[in-house]
Design an enzyme around this catalytic site. Sequence first.
Site, PDB file in Angstrom:
ATOM      1  N   HIS A   1     -33.592  36.283 118.684  1.00  0.00           N
ATOM      2  CA  HIS A   1     -34.014  35.186 119.553  1.00  0.00           C
ATOM      3  C   HIS A   1     -35.199  34.486 118.882  1.00  0.00           C
ATOM      4  O   HIS A   1     -36.165  35.149 118.479  1.00  0.00           O
ATOM      5  CB  HIS A   1     -34.514  35.717 120.904  1.00  0.00           C
ATOM      6  CG  HIS A   1     -33.491  36.423 121.734  1.00  0.00           C
ATOM      7  ND1 HIS A   1     -32.924  35.848 122.854  1.00  0.00           N
ATOM      8  CD2 HIS A   1     -32.953  37.655 121.632  1.00  0.00           C
ATOM      9  CE1 HIS A   1     -32.079  36.713 123.409  1.00  0.00           C
ATOM     10  NE2 HIS A   1     -32.077  37.822 122.686  1.00  0.00           N
TER      11      HIS A   1
ATOM     12  N   ASP B   1     -29.446  29.160 123.022  1.00  0.00           N
ATOM     13  CA  ASP B   1     -29.125  30.156 124.041  1.00  0.00           C
ATOM     14  C   ASP B   1     -28.621  29.434 125.292  1.00  0.00           C
ATOM     15  O   ASP B   1     -29.171  28.409 125.695  1.00  0.00           O
ATOM     16  CB  ASP B   1     -30.368  30.992 124.371  1.00  0.00           C
ATOM     17  CG  ASP B   1     -30.024  32.262 125.130  1.00  0.00           C
ATOM     18  OD1 ASP B   1     -30.207  33.356 124.573  1.00  0.00           O
ATOM     19  OD2 ASP B   1     -29.553  32.158 126.290  1.00  0.00           O
ATOM     20  N   ILE B   2     -27.594  29.977 125.920  1.00  0.00           N
ATOM     21  CA  ILE B   2     -26.990  29.342 127.089  1.00  0.00           C
ATOM     22  C   ILE B   2     -27.906  29.411 128.313  1.00  0.00           C
ATOM     23  O   ILE B   2     -27.753  28.615 129.247  1.00  0.00           O
ATOM     24  CB  ILE B   2     -25.609  29.998 127.379  1.00  0.00           C
ATOM     25  CG1 ILE B   2     -24.685  29.040 128.095  1.00  0.00           C
ATOM     26  CG2 ILE B   2     -25.755  31.303 128.139  1.00  0.00           C
ATOM     27  CD1 ILE B   2     -23.224  29.488 128.128  1.00  0.00           C
TER      28      ILE B   2
ATOM     29  N   ASN C   1     -33.587  42.398 120.773  1.00  0.00           N
ATOM     30  CA  ASN C   1     -33.279  43.500 121.677  1.00  0.00           C
ATOM     31  C   ASN C   1     -32.255  44.404 121.011  1.00  0.00           C
ATOM     32  O   ASN C   1     -31.299  43.925 120.391  1.00  0.00           O
ATOM     33  CB  ASN C   1     -32.731  42.952 122.996  1.00  0.00           C
ATOM     34  CG  ASN C   1     -33.777  42.179 123.767  1.00  0.00           C
ATOM     35  OD1 ASN C   1     -34.941  42.546 123.781  1.00  0.00           O
ATOM     36  ND2 ASN C   1     -33.367  41.089 124.410  1.00  0.00           N
TER      37      ASN C   1
ATOM     38  N   HIS D   1     -28.438  39.678 117.085  1.00  0.00           N
ATOM     39  CA  HIS D   1     -28.964  38.319 117.264  1.00  0.00           C
ATOM     40  C   HIS D   1     -30.475  38.361 117.342  1.00  0.00           C
ATOM     41  O   HIS D   1     -31.050  39.227 117.995  1.00  0.00           O
ATOM     42  CB  HIS D   1     -28.375  37.632 118.505  1.00  0.00           C
ATOM     43  CG  HIS D   1     -28.384  38.465 119.737  1.00  0.00           C
ATOM     44  ND1 HIS D   1     -27.513  39.511 119.938  1.00  0.00           N
ATOM     45  CD2 HIS D   1     -29.172  38.428 120.840  1.00  0.00           C
ATOM     46  CE1 HIS D   1     -27.749  40.067 121.110  1.00  0.00           C
ATOM     47  NE2 HIS D   1     -28.763  39.437 121.678  1.00  0.00           N
TER      48      HIS D   1
ATOM     49  N   GLU E   1     -27.643  42.865 125.399  1.00  0.00           N
ATOM     50  CA  GLU E   1     -26.453  42.558 126.200  1.00  0.00           C
ATOM     51  C   GLU E   1     -25.224  42.287 125.343  1.00  0.00           C
ATOM     52  O   GLU E   1     -24.110  42.650 125.723  1.00  0.00           O
ATOM     53  CB  GLU E   1     -26.713  41.336 127.092  1.00  0.00           C
ATOM     54  CG  GLU E   1     -27.708  41.603 128.212  1.00  0.00           C
ATOM     55  CD  GLU E   1     -28.084  40.327 128.955  1.00  0.00           C
ATOM     56  OE1 GLU E   1     -27.411  39.296 128.755  1.00  0.00           O
ATOM     57  OE2 GLU E   1     -29.058  40.371 129.709  1.00  0.00           O
ATOM     58  N   VAL E   2     -25.424  41.582 124.238  1.00  0.00           N
ATOM     59  CA  VAL E   2     -24.277  41.194 123.404  1.00  0.00           C
ATOM     60  C   VAL E   2     -24.284  42.054 122.139  1.00  0.00           C
ATOM     61  O   VAL E   2     -25.275  42.053 121.389  1.00  0.00           O
ATOM     62  CB  VAL E   2     -24.342  39.693 123.043  1.00  0.00           C
ATOM     63  CG1 VAL E   2     -23.153  39.309 122.164  1.00  0.00           C
ATOM     64  CG2 VAL E   2     -24.379  38.831 124.305  1.00  0.00           C
TER      65      VAL E   2
HETATM   66  P1  5GP Z   1     -29.688  40.016 124.557  1.00  0.00           P
HETATM   67  O1  5GP Z   1     -30.056  40.368 125.953  1.00  0.00           O
HETATM   68  O2  5GP Z   1     -28.424  40.698 124.116  1.00  0.00           O
HETATM   69  O3  5GP Z   1     -30.826  40.173 123.597  1.00  0.00           O
HETATM   70  O4  5GP Z   1     -29.444  38.447 124.565  1.00  0.00           O
HETATM   71  C1  5GP Z   1     -28.186  37.880 124.765  1.00  0.00           C
HETATM   72  C2  5GP Z   1     -28.427  36.389 124.899  1.00  0.00           C
HETATM   73  O5  5GP Z   1     -27.195  35.737 124.739  1.00  0.00           O
HETATM   74  C3  5GP Z   1     -28.966  35.989 126.277  1.00  0.00           C
HETATM   75  O6  5GP Z   1     -30.221  35.316 126.097  1.00  0.00           O
HETATM   76  C4  5GP Z   1     -27.881  35.080 126.841  1.00  0.00           C
HETATM   77  O7  5GP Z   1     -28.401  33.981 127.566  1.00  0.00           O
HETATM   78  C5  5GP Z   1     -27.147  34.634 125.589  1.00  0.00           C
HETATM   79  N1  5GP Z   1     -25.732  34.349 125.796  1.00  0.00           N
HETATM   80  C6  5GP Z   1     -24.820  35.139 126.444  1.00  0.00           C
HETATM   81  N2  5GP Z   1     -23.607  34.570 126.417  1.00  0.00           N
HETATM   82  C7  5GP Z   1     -23.751  33.404 125.738  1.00  0.00           C
HETATM   83  C8  5GP Z   1     -22.823  32.371 125.377  1.00  0.00           C
HETATM   84  O8  5GP Z   1     -21.633  32.407 125.676  1.00  0.00           O
HETATM   85  N3  5GP Z   1     -23.332  31.325 124.662  1.00  0.00           N
HETATM   86  C9  5GP Z   1     -24.650  31.252 124.319  1.00  0.00           C
HETATM   87  N4  5GP Z   1     -25.030  30.176 123.631  1.00  0.00           N
HETATM   88  N5  5GP Z   1     -25.540  32.203 124.633  1.00  0.00           N
HETATM   89  C10 5GP Z   1     -25.088  33.268 125.337  1.00  0.00           C
END
Ligand code: 5GP
Length: 119
Positions: free
Chosen positions: A106, A33-34, A91, A104, A99-100
């Site tokens: 985690h 994760d970034i 999520n 995914h 968010e994405v």
């Molecule tokens: P969500 O909130 O959708 O469950 O988690 C999205 C995750 O994607 C976040 O923890 C965020 O830090 C990670 N993320 C967003 N953009 C990028 C990216 O470009 N590269 C990587 N490696 N992680 C990302």
Amino acid sequence: MAYDIENIFAKILREEVPCVKVYEDDNALAFNDINPQAPIHVLVIPKGPYVSIDDFIASASDSEIAGFFRAVGNTARQLGLSTPGYRILVNTGDNGMQEVPHLHVHIMGGRKMGPMVAI
Ligand code: 5GP
């Protein structure tokens, strides 16, 4: 919700955006994760175009679902997390604060993860 082929994880799968890869097989890709929330924080994504866990369970084949969750476990084991333990989190949708829009999982570990939070 239709799958957006321009989402950031689709770009990572197409190698248009770099990632720090930690595991890959026919079903899944895992990368750091970034913005890590734990000493180890890895995201595991299926290779197919699934918006969310809801979409995946409704639309993916049994073999994709089995292969993906086996990849999640293999990733955690490869990271040395099986014995100390770890947390997985998915999520989902608006209320889940996803968010994405590409499924995914985690994987977080490397410390006691603390109580479940709902903030
Ligand atoms: P969500 O909130 O959708 O469950 O988690 C999205 C995750 O994607 C976040 O923890 C965020 O830090 C990670 N993320 C967003 N953009 C990028 C990216 O470009 N590269 C990587 N490696 N992680 C990302």
